[in-house]
Scaffold this motif. Structure first.
Motif, PDB file in Angstrom:
ATOM      1  N   TYR A  73     -14.053   4.673 -26.323  1.00  0.00           N
ATOM      2  CA  TYR A  73     -14.380   4.202 -25.068  1.00  0.00           C
ATOM      3  C   TYR A  73     -13.066   3.827 -24.412  1.00  0.00           C
ATOM      4  N   THR A  74     -13.296   3.645 -23.070  1.00  0.00           N
ATOM      5  CA  THR A  74     -12.227   3.213 -22.097  1.00  0.00           C
ATOM      6  C   THR A  74     -13.049   2.395 -21.245  1.00  0.00           C
ATOM      7  N   ARG A  94      -7.068  -1.485 -30.284  1.00  0.00           N
ATOM      8  CA  ARG A  94      -7.100  -0.990 -28.839  1.00  0.00           C
ATOM      9  C   ARG A  94      -5.676  -1.083 -28.500  1.00  0.00           C
ATOM     10  N   ALA A 145      -6.521  -1.203 -18.124  1.00  0.00           N
ATOM     11  CA  ALA A 145      -7.616  -0.024 -18.942  1.00  0.00           C
ATOM     12  C   ALA A 145      -7.405  -0.503 -20.381  1.00  0.00           C
ATOM     13  N   THR A 147      -8.681   0.928 -24.173  1.00  0.00           N
ATOM     14  CA  THR A 147      -9.209   1.955 -24.667  1.00  0.00           C
ATOM     15  C   THR A 147      -9.154   1.807 -26.281  1.00  0.00           C
TER      16      THR A 147
END
Length: 168
Positions: A73-74, A94, A145, A147
């Motif tokens: 996911y991001t 992450r 951001a 991820t």
């Protein structure tokens, strides 16, 4: 703090055709997205986004995947000025990139302003699984951001610091 090398190896593995195909099966094909930080619209409340701090003054947008489910996911996270995130951790490792503004990040079980490192746009950091970290914005908003490979969640080092709407 644990080594980030295994996280980077995982990210590289996922970027191979086989790993990426497996991640895409969970959420469908990846869309093409091309945008500057100024073009990104991040206006949804972050209160229902799993794996973020849930501090008021955050907005989020899912770019890919779902942090509540297994898979890549991001999420884009926008923090308003003068927001403080108390020490917390996530069950997944992450990788975070600061896209605009300045974000201040530190690691430990207690908030300690002397441990904060200023990261300007283009700065990166990792959040190893189950490692407490904290952060803040100052006079400007920050866009980051995040991820990871879910499922994710958020656990505060001190449960009294957790906003009531945090989802575990």
């Amino acid at each position: 703090m644990k080594s980030t090398f295994p996280c980077l190896v995982l990210a590289m593995t996922l970027s191979t055709q086989g790993g990426m195909a497996e991640a895409q099966d969970a959420v469908g094909p990846m869309r093409i997205i091309v945008a500057t930080p100024q073009e990104l619209s991040v206006s949804q409340s972050a209160s229902n986004t799993v794996g973020v701090s849930q501090v008021g003054g955050q907005t989020a947008k899912m770019l890919y995947g779902d942090p509540a489910k297994p898979g890549l996911y991001t999420v884009l996270l926008r923090l308003e000025p003068h927001k403080r995130i108390m020490p917390l951790s996530h069950p997944d490792s992450r990788f975070v990139t600061v896209l605009s503004g300045n974000f201040y990040i530190g690691w430990g079980d207690a908030y300690d302003e002397t441990k904060l490192k200023a990261l300007p746009a283009g700065g990166i950091y990792t959040e190893p699984a189950d490692t407490n970290h904290f952060g803040e914005t100052r006079d400007e908003p920050a866009l980051v951001a995040i991820t990871g490979y879910g499922p994710s969640g958020t656990t505060y080092a001190n449960s009294a610091d957790a906003p009531s709407e945090v989802k575990k």
